[in-house]
Design a protein around this motif. Structure first.
Motif, mmCIF file in Angstrom:
data_model
loop_
_atom_site.group_PDB
_atom_site.id
_atom_site.type_symbol
_atom_site.label_atom_id
_atom_site.label_comp_id
_atom_site.label_asym_id
_atom_site.label_seq_id
_atom_site.Cartn_x
_atom_site.Cartn_y
_atom_site.Cartn_z
ATOM 1 N N ASN A 31 0.628 -1.302 -0.031
ATOM 2 C CA ASN A 31 0.020 -0.129 -0.131
ATOM 3 C C ASN A 31 0.825 1.177 -0.132
ATOM 4 O O ASN A 31 0.232 2.307 0.123
ATOM 5 C CB ASN A 31 -0.793 0.095 0.967
ATOM 6 N N ASN B 2 0.611 -3.719 -6.900
ATOM 7 C CA ASN B 2 -0.224 -2.579 -6.683
ATOM 8 C C ASN B 2 1.041 -1.246 -6.843
ATOM 9 O O ASN B 2 0.666 -0.308 -7.217
ATOM 10 C CB ASN B 2 -0.619 -2.263 -5.228
ATOM 11 N N LEU B 3 2.275 -1.755 -6.522
ATOM 12 C CA LEU B 3 3.553 -0.742 -6.789
ATOM 13 C C LEU B 3 3.672 -0.650 -8.434
ATOM 14 O O LEU B 3 4.872 -1.137 -8.768
ATOM 15 C CB LEU B 3 4.406 -1.021 -5.973
ATOM 16 N N ILE B 4 2.912 -0.002 -9.102
ATOM 17 C CA ILE B 4 2.901 -0.088 -10.423
ATOM 18 C C ILE B 4 3.991 0.597 -11.030
ATOM 19 O O ILE B 4 4.280 0.449 -12.254
ATOM 20 C CB ILE B 4 1.655 0.370 -11.191
ATOM 21 N N ASN B 5 4.509 1.610 -10.321
ATOM 22 C CA ASN B 5 5.943 2.552 -10.903
ATOM 23 C C ASN B 5 7.176 1.983 -10.460
ATOM 24 O O ASN B 5 8.087 2.719 -10.622
ATOM 25 C CB ASN B 5 5.517 3.895 -10.631
ATOM 26 N N SER C 243 3.239 4.146 -1.646
ATOM 27 C CA SER C 243 2.800 5.163 -2.913
ATOM 28 C C SER C 243 3.082 4.550 -3.974
ATOM 29 O O SER C 243 3.990 3.894 -4.167
ATOM 30 C CB SER C 243 3.841 6.317 -2.797
ATOM 31 N N THR C 244 2.080 4.790 -4.920
ATOM 32 C CA THR C 244 2.223 4.223 -6.473
ATOM 33 C C THR C 244 3.379 5.127 -7.206
ATOM 34 O O THR C 244 3.544 4.495 -8.255
ATOM 35 C CB THR C 244 0.938 4.472 -7.063
#
Length: 974
Positions: A322, A347-350, A324-325
């Motif tokens: 959860n 979720n950590l797409i970057n 920061s993206t």
């Protein structure tokens, strides 16, 4: 009246002409010409416009004021100017901007820049910005810089400036940006810095600052946005008041000696983007160490979180998914983190870098990792991950490095991995992978490092592996690969390392004569046939060639690299002959065919008779042995029934018969070492198809059973990445009815540290192909110190090893150290001074002569102090290459006194010569690094136990030396 008017007119005209020709800027002109004269002659051409025939304000890099035409800005950035900075620069009294960044100016910073007092003529009192970044400036920072009270920005980074930060700098009350990074500043954090409340940017990284930070640090610099204090020698806790700085965006204090916990209060910093805390001693290897991760989910702008190489423990919280993206760098490697990676890590797409290797994580690799499409670096190595490599890895088309080595991954190599067309390094070694090498791997044309060793791979090496033209290292050893080696290997023209040993390859050695840069080739323990190719003779860069244990035949060359038996190994090929005498091969002699004689039939009869007689004797002998075994077994039943229960918590035990088969009857060809209480063999466990090390105890030796139990007791419930892993044990009887005890460990392919330090004492087959570099020795020393710190302080029951020495330090594939042999280990109940000094034991000397602490010789109890002494001796031996029992030492001369007499000026004279020839650049301060290491070793070897360093201090000192090494290496590369 007309004359007066004419005079005035002429006067005004003259003034105009004088001004036009530079009368008012003459001071500036002369100052700059003097500056130019101090520039090194070869670089002055860059300033060719600086001459009296050219208007001053149009000189290169010069800017003048519109009104007074005086020099207000001098910008000579990146012109590679050399020489020194002329003191005449202080005469540019209207100068507000001075930028000499990225040049090669040497000497000192002239004090004339600031003058003596702020109002003095000749000082740069109007200066707002001073940039001297990336030069070769040295000496101390002049106190006169404190007179530049209008200064807003000061960048002195990447020079060689020494000493402290003058107190006078506290007068810079307008300063917003200050960089002292990458210099030689020392001492505690300067008090003057705490007075600069206007600071928004502060970097003191890459220096020698020491001491701790003030607890109220965050209250003193309330406007700070970027704070970089990494790579120093800072100690103590990170002030919690940093969380009061609401403007803080970037904070780095990595590569120091910080202790304590990572405060969850960092989660209050809404603007936080970078948090760099790696390579410290933060945490306590316990639950709660990772509580800060949940708090950081509030930091929605977080881009980099690096906390690797600390003492963080506990389960990895699910809240990590959860964060920061915006996060692009997440590094938690080299801790003792347990648990598993949450399934929604995608979720950590970057994320671009995810590094969590070197922990104790379990469970599968989540398939959702395949959602992080921009991932470039994925480090999951050295954990306990299980399951398969997810095929979703193939979605990561930007992936450059994938390292999942040293886990328990199963299944096949996914074909989808061929989609990772940007891959440079693929490391999947030391798992339980099976199946074939997919041809799709060959689609990754960018590969430079392919590591697949220590798996269960079958099939052949793909025929068109030559498509990997950039491949530098191919490691596929210790598998079940078979078939002929493809000829296309000869097309991998960049190859430097080729390791295919311990497979089932057959056929001839392929033509790889074009691999002229190759340094190591290991094809040993296969089924290769044919002759040894002559082209190996001409491989000028070859340092290691191992063709042992194959079916090769014919003449061994005696030229080129084959003249050196330390480079070439060919034993175990029965039909080889010739070569140099050190290879111990039979001479190449043409034998005549045997002639039939009249005695042949008689000879056959004799042979048959002898054979029958021997068979009868063997049957009789077997009966007698069986009877003796039966009687002795009855006697042993009571002994075996009392086998201590501490073995119960180990993995499932193995039988004597299994071990006997796995070691070919405990054959000497499989022996890899021997010690006080037994012999160590290399074995292949057929049930798990895994190579292990088997330590067979000599039960005839007094104390062997105690040694066996001590090792079981010590290793059954302690966990550290630098401890050798005890896999299982054998408590049984052999086929003659004798007690049999054995311990089975993970196998260390690079043998013991002793072998590397003293290769001249090792037989050719096991001799290392090169020597250890300075950095490798530092890393090994840090690994061992980390183990001792864990055993002495952080283990739930503190214990002493009692027998630390190079032969008990084993090295894995990556030369990571693992401490072994706990046969003399003792759990410690007390560490206090009175107990240590007053208690005696009748057990006699603990450990090995030369390494055992002097107090053990008078009956002293095992202690952490004794271990520190042994470590000190080991450290000195590592960097001198001399054993403490070397013939040089005797009487009053010891290894310690030998080194002490050479310090501080003659560290190079006592160093291992191989370190001095390990490729360090000219200008690298190797003497300083060695001196610092020797000083740590001597402080560990103090005669009085209570005067010796604590292991935590040893660890910090060695890490500090390592960081100095990296700083020095960066400097010499410029």
């Amino acid at each position: 009246m007309i004359n007066i008017s004419l005079f005035l007119l002429l006067s005004c005209s003259a003034l105009v002409l004088l001004e036009a020709y530079g009368f008012r800027d003459e001071t500036d002109r002369q100052a700059l010409l003097e500056f130019k004269s101090q520039v090194s002659e070869g670089k002055r051409a860059v300033l060719s416009s600086w001459n009296n025939s050219y208007p001053l304000c149009k000189w290169k890099g010069v800017t003048c004021g519109r009104k007074h035409k005086r020099v207000t800005s001098l910008s000579l950035e990146g012109l590679q100017l050399g020489g020194v900075i002329s003191p005449s620069i202080g005469n540019l009294s209207f100068l507000s901007y001075l930028n000499l960044t990225d040049n090669s100016f040497g000497g000192i910073i002239p004090h004339e820049i600031g003058g003596v007092v702020p109002s003095e003529l000749g000082s740069l009192t109007k200066l707002v910005a001073l940039f001297l970044y990336r030069n070769n400036l040295k000496g101390k920072l002049p106190a006169s810089l404190g007179n530049l009270t209008a200064l807003n920005s000061l960048d002195l980074g990447d020079n060689n400036i020494q000493g402290g930060f003058p107190d006078s700098m506290a007068r810079l009350t307008q300063i917003v940006g200050l960089s002292l990074a990458m210099n030689e500043f020392s001492g505690v954090i300067p008090p003057a810095i705490y007075n600069l409340s206007t600071l928004e940017y502060l970097s003191i990284a890459d220096n020698h600052f020491s001491g701790s930070l003030r607890p109220d640090f965050g209250n003193l610099l309330p406007k700070i946005r970027e704070l970089n204090m990494g790579r120093n020698g800072l100690t103590g806790a990170i002030p919690t008041t940093l969380a009061n700085i609401s403007t803080l965006e970037k904070f780095g204090i990595d590569v120091n000696n910080m202790t304590g916990s990572i405060s969850p209060n960092f989660g209050n910093l809404q603007n936080l983007q970078f948090l760099l805390l790696g390579q410290n001693s933060l945490g306590s290897y316990s639950t709660g160490d990772l509580a800060f991760i949940g708090a950081l989910t509030n930091c929605t702008r977080l881009e980099i979180l690096e906390v690797a190489s600390n003492k963080l423990g506990g389960d990895l919280p699910t809240s990590i998914a959860n964060l920061s993206t915006n996060l692009n760098d997440l590094s938690l490697g080299k801790n003792l983190i347990t648990g598993s990676i949450p399934h929604n890590i995608g979720n950590l797409i970057n994320l671009q870098e995810f590094a969590i290797g070197g922990n104790m994580l379990t469970g599968p690799i989540p398939t959702s990792i395949g959602k992080i499409l921009g991932l470039r670096l994925l480090y999951l190595h050295t954990n306990r991950f299980s399951g398969e490599i997810p095929s979703s890895i193939g979605n990561l088309t930007w992936l450059e490095n994938l390292d999942v080595a040293n886990n328990s991954l199963e299944g096949t190599i996914p074909q989808s991995i061929g989609n990772c067309s940007s891959m440079l390094h693929l490391k999947i070694a030391s798992n339980k992978l099976n199946g074939t090498i997919p041809r799709e791997v060959l689609e990754i044309r960018s590969l430079i490092h392919l590591s697949m060793s220590n798996n269960y791979l079958i099939g052949s090496v793909p025929k068109d592996i030559g498509r990997l033209e950039n491949l530098v290292g191919l490691y596929a050893a210790h598998n079940k690969l078979s078939g002929e080696l493809p000829q296309s290997l000869g097309k991998c023209l960049s190859m430097v390392q080729l390791h295919l040993q311990e497979n089932s390859f057959d056929g001839t050695i392929p033509d790889i004569r074009r691999l002229v840069d190759v340094r190591a080739v290991d094809l040993s323990r296969n089924r290769l046939s044919g002759t040894i190719p002559e082209y190996f003779v001409n491989f000028s860069k070859l340092k290691y060639l191992n063709l042992s244990i194959n079916n090769l035949e014919g003449r061994v060359p005696a030229q080129g690299k084959f003249k050196n038996a330390t480079i070439v190994s060919v034993f175990g090929n029965q039909h080889l002959c010739g070569g140099i005498k050190e290879l111990k091969l039979k001479p190449c002699i043409v034998q005549e065919p045997p002639m039939e004689t009249k005695h042949s039939s008689r000879l056959k009869k004799v042979v048959i008779g002898v054979s029958v007689g021997i068979t009868l004797l063997l049957v009789l002998f077997t009966c007698l042995v069986s009877l003796r075994w039966f009687i002795k077994r009855k006697k042993q039943q009571h002994t075996d029934s009392t086998t201590p229960s501490s073995l119960e918590i180990l993995h499932e035990k193995i039988s004597y018969g299994d071990l006997r088969n796995a070691t070919d009857g405990f054959s000497s060809s499989n022996m890899i070492g021997s010690g006080s209480f037994g012999t160590v063999f290399k074995a292949l466990l057929p049930t798990e198809n895994k190579v292990v090390a088997v330590k067979v105890l000599n039960m005839q030796r007094r104390g062997a059973m105690k040694s066996f139990m001590a090792e079981c007791e010590s290793l059954k419930d302690i966990r550290h990445r630098n401890l050798v892993k005890l896999l299982t044990a054998c408590s049984s009887i052999d086929f003659q009815g004798n007690q049999f005890r054995a311990l089975i460990y993970e196998f260390m392919p690079n043998g013991s540290l002793d072998m590397w330090l003293h290769p001249e004492e090792v037989e050719d087959i096991r001799r290392p192909s090169r020597t250890l570099t300075l950095l490798e020795r530092l890393n090994i020393a840090i690994d061992v110190a980390s183990v001792l710190d864990y055993l002495h302080v952080h283990c739930h029951e503190p214990r002493a090893h009692c027998d630390l020495k190079p032969s008990n330090v084993l090295l894995d594939d990556d030369l990571t150290a693992h401490v072994s042999d706990f046969g003399l280990a003792r759990i410690l109940l007390k560490f206090d001074k009175e107990y240590f000094l007053n208690q005696l034991s009748s057990a006699g000397v603990r450990g090995t002569i030369g390494y055992a602490a002097p107090e053990y010789g008078t009956g002293g109890q095992p202690s952490i102090h004794g271990d520190v002494y042994s470590f000190g001796v080991l450290l000195l031996e590592m960097f001198t290459g001399k054993r403490p029992t070397n013939e040089l030492f005797g009487g009053n001369v010891t290894l310690c006194s030998y080194i002490k007499s050479a310090l501080p000026e003659q560290a190079l004279d006592v160093a291992d010569e191989s370190i001095l020839h390990s490729g360090l650049r000219v200008g690298f301060p190797i003497a300083e690094c060695l001196r610092l290491v020797f000083e740590v070793g001597l402080r560990c070897c103090e005669e009085s136990p209570t005067n010796r360093l604590a292991t935590s201090e040893v660890l910090k000192e060695l890490v500090s030396v390592k960081e100095r090494f990296f700083r020095a290496r960066r400097t010499t590369r410029r």
